[in-house]
Write an enzyme that holds these catalytic residues in place. Structure first.
Site, PDB file in Angstrom:
ATOM      1  N   TYR A 132      18.300  53.064  19.008  1.00 28.42           N
ATOM      2  CA  TYR A 132      18.951  51.767  19.237  1.00 28.42           C
ATOM      3  C   TYR A 132      19.859  51.826  20.468  1.00 28.42           C
ATOM      4  O   TYR A 132      19.784  50.969  21.352  1.00 28.42           O
ATOM      5  CB  TYR A 132      19.750  51.365  17.996  1.00 28.42           C
ATOM      6  CG  TYR A 132      20.452  50.031  18.159  1.00 28.42           C
ATOM      7  CD1 TYR A 132      19.714  48.844  18.162  1.00 28.42           C
ATOM      8  CD2 TYR A 132      21.835  49.956  18.339  1.00 28.42           C
ATOM      9  CE1 TYR A 132      20.340  47.620  18.336  1.00 28.42           C
ATOM     10  CE2 TYR A 132      22.468  48.736  18.513  1.00 28.42           C
ATOM     11  CZ  TYR A 132      21.716  47.562  18.504  1.00 28.42           C
ATOM     12  OH  TYR A 132      22.349  46.351  18.688  1.00 28.42           O
ATOM     13  N   SER A 151      24.653  45.740  23.861  1.00 28.01           N
ATOM     14  CA  SER A 151      25.553  46.145  22.761  1.00 28.01           C
ATOM     15  C   SER A 151      26.555  47.143  23.329  1.00 28.01           C
ATOM     16  O   SER A 151      26.300  47.761  24.383  1.00 28.01           O
ATOM     17  CB  SER A 151      24.723  46.818  21.666  1.00 28.01           C
ATOM     18  OG  SER A 151      25.549  47.549  20.789  1.00 28.01           O
TER      19      SER A 151
HETATM   20  N1  LIG Z   1      25.377  42.290  14.836  1.00 24.67           N
HETATM   21  C1  LIG Z   1      25.805  43.292  15.569  1.00 24.67           C
HETATM   22  O1  LIG Z   1      26.657  44.101  15.133  1.00 24.67           O
HETATM   23  C2  LIG Z   1      25.333  43.454  16.991  1.00 24.67           C
HETATM   24  C3  LIG Z   1      26.130  44.209  17.864  1.00 24.67           C
HETATM   25  C4  LIG Z   1      25.708  44.385  19.177  1.00 24.67           C
HETATM   26  C5  LIG Z   1      24.515  43.813  19.606  1.00 24.67           C
HETATM   27  N2  LIG Z   1      23.742  43.097  18.725  1.00 24.67           N
HETATM   28  C6  LIG Z   1      22.477  42.575  19.224  1.00 24.67           C
HETATM   29  O2  LIG Z   1      22.520  41.159  19.134  1.00 24.67           O
HETATM   30  C7  LIG Z   1      21.197  40.647  18.956  1.00 24.67           C
HETATM   31  C8  LIG Z   1      21.195  39.669  17.787  1.00 24.67           C
HETATM   32  O3  LIG Z   1      21.535  40.393  16.607  1.00 24.67           O
HETATM   33  P1  LIG Z   1      22.216  39.685  15.361  1.00 24.67           P
HETATM   34  O4  LIG Z   1      23.471  40.388  15.063  1.00 24.67           O
HETATM   35  O5  LIG Z   1      22.229  38.226  15.545  1.00 24.67           O
HETATM   36  O6  LIG Z   1      21.173  40.107  14.213  1.00 24.67           O
HETATM   37  P2  LIG Z   1      20.360  39.216  13.181  1.00 24.67           P
HETATM   38  O7  LIG Z   1      21.263  38.240  12.518  1.00 24.67           O
HETATM   39  O8  LIG Z   1      19.617  40.196  12.335  1.00 24.67           O
HETATM   40  O9  LIG Z   1      19.331  38.404  14.118  1.00 24.67           O
HETATM   41  C9  LIG Z   1      18.237  39.009  14.717  1.00 24.67           C
HETATM   42  C10 LIG Z   1      17.290  37.937  15.220  1.00 24.67           C
HETATM   43  O10 LIG Z   1      16.162  38.578  15.829  1.00 24.67           O
HETATM   44  C11 LIG Z   1      14.978  37.986  15.320  1.00 24.67           C
HETATM   45  N3  LIG Z   1      13.878  38.942  15.288  1.00 24.67           N
HETATM   46  C12 LIG Z   1      13.875  40.183  14.724  1.00 24.67           C
HETATM   47  N4  LIG Z   1      12.664  40.750  14.841  1.00 24.67           N
HETATM   48  C13 LIG Z   1      11.879  39.844  15.499  1.00 24.67           C
HETATM   49  C14 LIG Z   1      10.523  39.833  15.905  1.00 24.67           C
HETATM   50  N5  LIG Z   1       9.712  40.880  15.682  1.00 24.67           N
HETATM   51  N6  LIG Z   1      10.039  38.739  16.536  1.00 24.67           N
HETATM   52  C15 LIG Z   1      10.846  37.668  16.762  1.00 24.67           C
HETATM   53  N7  LIG Z   1      12.132  37.618  16.411  1.00 24.67           N
HETATM   54  C16 LIG Z   1      12.646  38.700  15.778  1.00 24.67           C
HETATM   55  C17 LIG Z   1      15.344  37.548  13.921  1.00 24.67           C
HETATM   56  O11 LIG Z   1      14.515  36.471  13.507  1.00 24.67           O
HETATM   57  P3  LIG Z   1      13.341  36.556  12.417  1.00 24.67           P
HETATM   58  O12 LIG Z   1      13.691  37.635  11.446  1.00 24.67           O
HETATM   59  O13 LIG Z   1      13.318  35.180  11.837  1.00 24.67           O
HETATM   60  O14 LIG Z   1      12.140  36.850  13.231  1.00 24.67           O
HETATM   61  C18 LIG Z   1      16.769  37.059  14.120  1.00 24.67           C
HETATM   62  O15 LIG Z   1      16.760  35.718  14.535  1.00 24.67           O
HETATM   63  C19 LIG Z   1      20.291  41.861  18.768  1.00 24.67           C
HETATM   64  O16 LIG Z   1      19.651  42.140  19.984  1.00 24.67           O
HETATM   65  C20 LIG Z   1      21.261  42.970  18.404  1.00 24.67           C
HETATM   66  O17 LIG Z   1      20.775  44.227  18.773  1.00 24.67           O
HETATM   67  C21 LIG Z   1      24.131  42.899  17.438  1.00 24.67           C
END
Ligand SMILES: NC(=O)c1ccc[n+]([C@@H]2O[C@H](COP(=O)([O-])OP(=O)(O)OC[C@H]3O[C@@H](n4cnc5c(N)ncnc54)[C@H](OP(=O)(O)O)[C@@H]3O)[C@@H](O)[C@H]2O)c1
Length: 255
Positions: free
Chosen positions: A151, A138
């Site tokens: 985080y 991130s």
């Molecule tokens: N969105 C942002 O602003 C942003 C910015 C920078 C980096 N990121 C990073 O990008 C990545 C994806 O985030 P996103 O934005 O796509 O968020 P998201 O839509 O909330 O997706 C998160 C994913 O992680 C899975 N997950 C969460 N807890 C889990 C667990 N205990 N076991 C297995 N799977 C789990 C969720 O699936 P289930 O709930 O079905 O398990 C979901 O598929 C993350 O690492 C996040 O830190 C996001």
């Protein structure tokens, strides 16, 4: 069997990777997807150009690793790409977060760092020359963040780990890319807390754009993928501006 593996595939960035991987690789036999919400993963089967194999489970628990390990041993896949996207953030001052929130702070470390490391460790033996690892870090990795202390620290780990791993694996022909987006429009904020910082709102990106850039950077063997001019400027700023000043500025914006 040529395979790609995607964690966090039920939503947001991980789901978008599954959608785009079929276009990126023309010869994939399967995409293995991991997350807790099975119904979401089932729905992905209809959207993906490539057959999807589901591993339903919690990456904070042992069972899903056992099933993944068994499939690796039974099917001996040639893993062309591993995408570690599962992760979450929880905002709030570290000392003021009480009750259930306290556990979330340590779960964040366990999922964002430990699970990512474990998935990588288990998968590398099944990867060969030309293989790719994409780890979701991130822009929060670039410097410490007030109100997002744990985080940002977990993402600094992901960035540092990915760069060193990439350097180690280069001789095997495996390339590692740490993806460092700013805010992306996904369900992330329903877990972390709503996006209130006006600067962050201004730079909100779309998951398809971030993933397209990540896949293109991975193809070019880049160790870091940063989407958008705003985040590129943030990365540069974090290199040259003392982090104590950035923390002070963040304090003003979050008040
Ligand atoms: N969105 C942002 O602003 C942003 C910015 C920078 C980096 N990121 C990073 O990008 C990545 C994806 O985030 P996103 O934005 O796509 O968020 P998201 O839509 O909330 O997706 C998160 C994913 O992680 C899975 N997950 C969460 N807890 C889990 C667990 N205990 N076991 C297995 N799977 C789990 C969720 O699936 P289930 O709930 O079905 O398990 C979901 O598929 C993350 O690492 C996040 O830190 C996001």
């Amino acid at each position: 069997m040529r395979t790609a593996v995607v964690t966090g595939a039920s939503s947001g960035i991980g789901r978008e990777f599954v959608r785009q991987l079929g276009y990126f690789y023309k010869d994939l036999d399967e995409i293995w997807v991991i997350a807790r919400r099975a119904e979401r993963l089932e729905a992905l089967k209809k959207e993906s150009r490539v057959p999807v194999r589901i591993f339903e489970g919690d990456l904070l628990k042992k069972q899903v690793y056992k099933e993944y390990h068994r499939s690796l041993k039974d099917l001996c896949p040639d893993v062309r790409m591993l995408v570690n996207s599962a992760g979450f953030g929880k905002s709030g001052s570290f000392i003021n977060i009480a009750g259930e929130g306290k556990k979330l702070q340590t779960d964040m470390v366990d999922l964002n760092c430990r699970a990512l490391t474990r998935m990588t460790q288990m998968t590398i033996p099944w990867m060969g020359k030309g293989g790719r690892i994409i780890n979701l870090a991130s822009a929060a990795a670039f410097c410490p963040q007030n109100g997002f202390a744990v985080y940002a620290a977990t993402k600094a780990y992901v960035l540092s780990f990915s760069r060193a791993l990439g350097s180690e694996l280069k001789s095997c022909g495996i390339y590692v890319t740490a993806v460092c987006p700013g805010p992306v429009d996904t369900e992330f904020f329903s877990v972390s807390g709503e996006l209130t910082n006006p600067l962050k709102k201004l730079t909100l990106a779309s998951a398809p754009g971030v993933v397209r850039k990540a896949l293109s950077d991975s193809r070019k063997k880049r160790s870091v993928s940063v989407y958008g001019a705003g985040m590129k400027a943030a990365r540069l700023g974090a290199k040259f501006i003392p982090h104590s000043l950035i923390l002070k500025a963040e304090e003003l914006f979050t008040k």
